[in-house]
Design an enzyme around this catalytic site. Sequence first.
Site, PDB file in Angstrom:
ATOM      1  N   CYS A  69       0.828  -1.209   0.000  1.00  0.00           N
ATOM      2  CA  CYS A  69       0.000   0.000   0.000  1.00  0.00           C
ATOM      3  C   CYS A  69       0.864   1.262   0.000  1.00  0.00           C
ATOM      4  CB  CYS A  69      -0.919   0.004   1.226  1.00  0.00           C
ATOM      5  SG  CYS A  69      -1.855   1.539   1.415  1.00  0.00           S
ATOM      6  N   CYS A  72       0.564   3.554   3.395  1.00  0.00           N
ATOM      7  CA  CYS A  72       1.085   3.119   4.686  1.00  0.00           C
ATOM      8  C   CYS A  72       2.442   3.797   4.947  1.00  0.00           C
ATOM      9  CB  CYS A  72       1.263   1.601   4.696  1.00  0.00           C
ATOM     10  SG  CYS A  72      -0.283   0.667   4.847  1.00  0.00           S
ATOM     11  N   HIS A 135      -3.555   0.596   8.259  1.00  0.00           N
ATOM     12  CA  HIS A 135      -4.206   0.206   7.018  1.00  0.00           C
ATOM     13  C   HIS A 135      -5.613  -0.330   7.252  1.00  0.00           C
ATOM     14  CE1 HIS A 135      -4.101  -0.987   2.749  1.00  0.00           C
ATOM     15  NE2 HIS A 135      -4.774  -2.059   3.127  1.00  0.00           N
ATOM     16  N   ASN A 175     -14.117   9.060  -0.519  1.00  0.00           N
ATOM     17  CA  ASN A 175     -14.759   7.914  -1.156  1.00  0.00           C
ATOM     18  C   ASN A 175     -14.371   6.685  -0.359  1.00  0.00           C
ATOM     19  OD1 ASN A 175     -15.642   9.563  -3.300  1.00  0.00           O
ATOM     20  ND2 ASN A 175     -13.735   9.232  -4.417  1.00  0.00           N
ATOM     21  N   HIS A 186      -6.608   1.933   1.840  1.00  0.00           N
ATOM     22  CA  HIS A 186      -6.161   2.613   3.059  1.00  0.00           C
ATOM     23  C   HIS A 186      -7.119   3.759   3.394  1.00  0.00           C
ATOM     24  CE1 HIS A 186      -2.650   3.415   5.776  1.00  0.00           C
ATOM     25  NE2 HIS A 186      -3.286   4.558   5.893  1.00  0.00           N
ATOM     26  N   HIS A 188      -8.505   7.061   3.662  1.00  0.00           N
ATOM     27  CA  HIS A 188      -8.035   8.355   3.169  1.00  0.00           C
ATOM     28  C   HIS A 188      -9.170   9.101   2.482  1.00  0.00           C
ATOM     29  CE1 HIS A 188      -8.015   6.161  -0.644  1.00  0.00           C
ATOM     30  NE2 HIS A 188      -7.866   7.306  -1.280  1.00  0.00           N
ATOM     31  N   GLN A 190      -9.738  12.982  -0.081  1.00  0.00           N
ATOM     32  CA  GLN A 190      -9.069  13.826  -1.061  1.00  0.00           C
ATOM     33  C   GLN A 190      -9.550  15.268  -0.934  1.00  0.00           C
ATOM     34  OE1 GLN A 190      -8.578  11.970  -5.112  1.00  0.00           O
ATOM     35  NE2 GLN A 190      -9.985  10.447  -4.281  1.00  0.00           N
TER      36      GLN A 190
END
Length: 359
Positions: A69, A72, A135, A175, A186, A188, A190
């Site tokens: 990933c 990470c 993660h 999303n 992971h 997250h 935006q």
Amino acid sequence: MKRTSARLADNREIIYFDIEGVDRKSDDPRDLPPVSTAAQMRHDPLLNEWVAMASHRQERTFLPPADRCPLCPSRDGLHTEIPATDYDVVVFENRFPSLSMSATEPGTRVAPGNELVARRAGTGRCEVVCFSSRHDASFATLPPERARLVVEAWADRTAELSAMPGVEQVFCFENRGEEIGVTLSHPHGQIYAYPYIPPRTSTMLDNARHYRADRGRNLFADVLAQERAGERVVAQSAHWTAFVPAAARWPVEVHLYPHRQVPDIPALSDAERDDFVTVYLDILRRFDALYDAPLPYIAAWHQAPVAADRDLAYLHMQLFSIRRAADKLKYLAGSESAMGAFITDVLPEDVAERLRDAR
């Protein structure tokens, strides 16, 4: 909170947000190619909307295994986008941006073979916000102090991106879930800094402008007042109300409004930010309790444009899922995709009741 800005190997900015003071010395040993500057925008004359063209994003990382990933922390044998062995919250410029401050102007101001379609450089900025170094975490599982740090990151980035030349609106979003189209699992979100005001914002503000001219009041505030007095409220606190909107388009949809009209996240007080975390984590956990499984969702902050209609706008979050049953998804088929005419399979009042009961 401690904020530390550094640079990645290809000169993209990375910003660490730490709860405790940490001495960050970011050293990215990777050999990376330059970030693409080919993003462009084309104007649709029929809909009066801009469309971003970013063909280089076809090569972006797609659902790598957990041990590879890129979000990470870095470790021996794996140099990721975060050149640190641990972190609290991290924001960095997207390696495959839809918009870039370095985007180059196209050779002509019209699309090839069509003088009706104007085009210009896809100027702007796209950032990634990593909520946790774990993660297997999710926003819903963050401790309140870590979720509060994410709010601080959103506020910081909104203020800084709003000051960049050409930026007209800042959009913070998450999303979640492969069903939504996530390419990295992971936890997250935006942030997009648009060089124009997106269609949804334009529509809402046009309606708010007409409403004020007709009734002398703020449309968003009146919607909130009516919803607070109705049966679709899911959760309330001193500073926030979360409700299923009366004309919800999605199978599960909740809007979160502060009780005070503010234009954007930086304008929230400390008390309002604290209170948001409490309500938001509660709603996210109710989402996941609906079907006893992680619910795919989109969380979207609707903020005021940088320099227009800030007196009309009203900060709020729209949180929604495409899952309409434990084993069924809501697809945007003919009516929704072609005509923009939504048809929903569930009543908002029923969804609100189910969310209130979910634990």
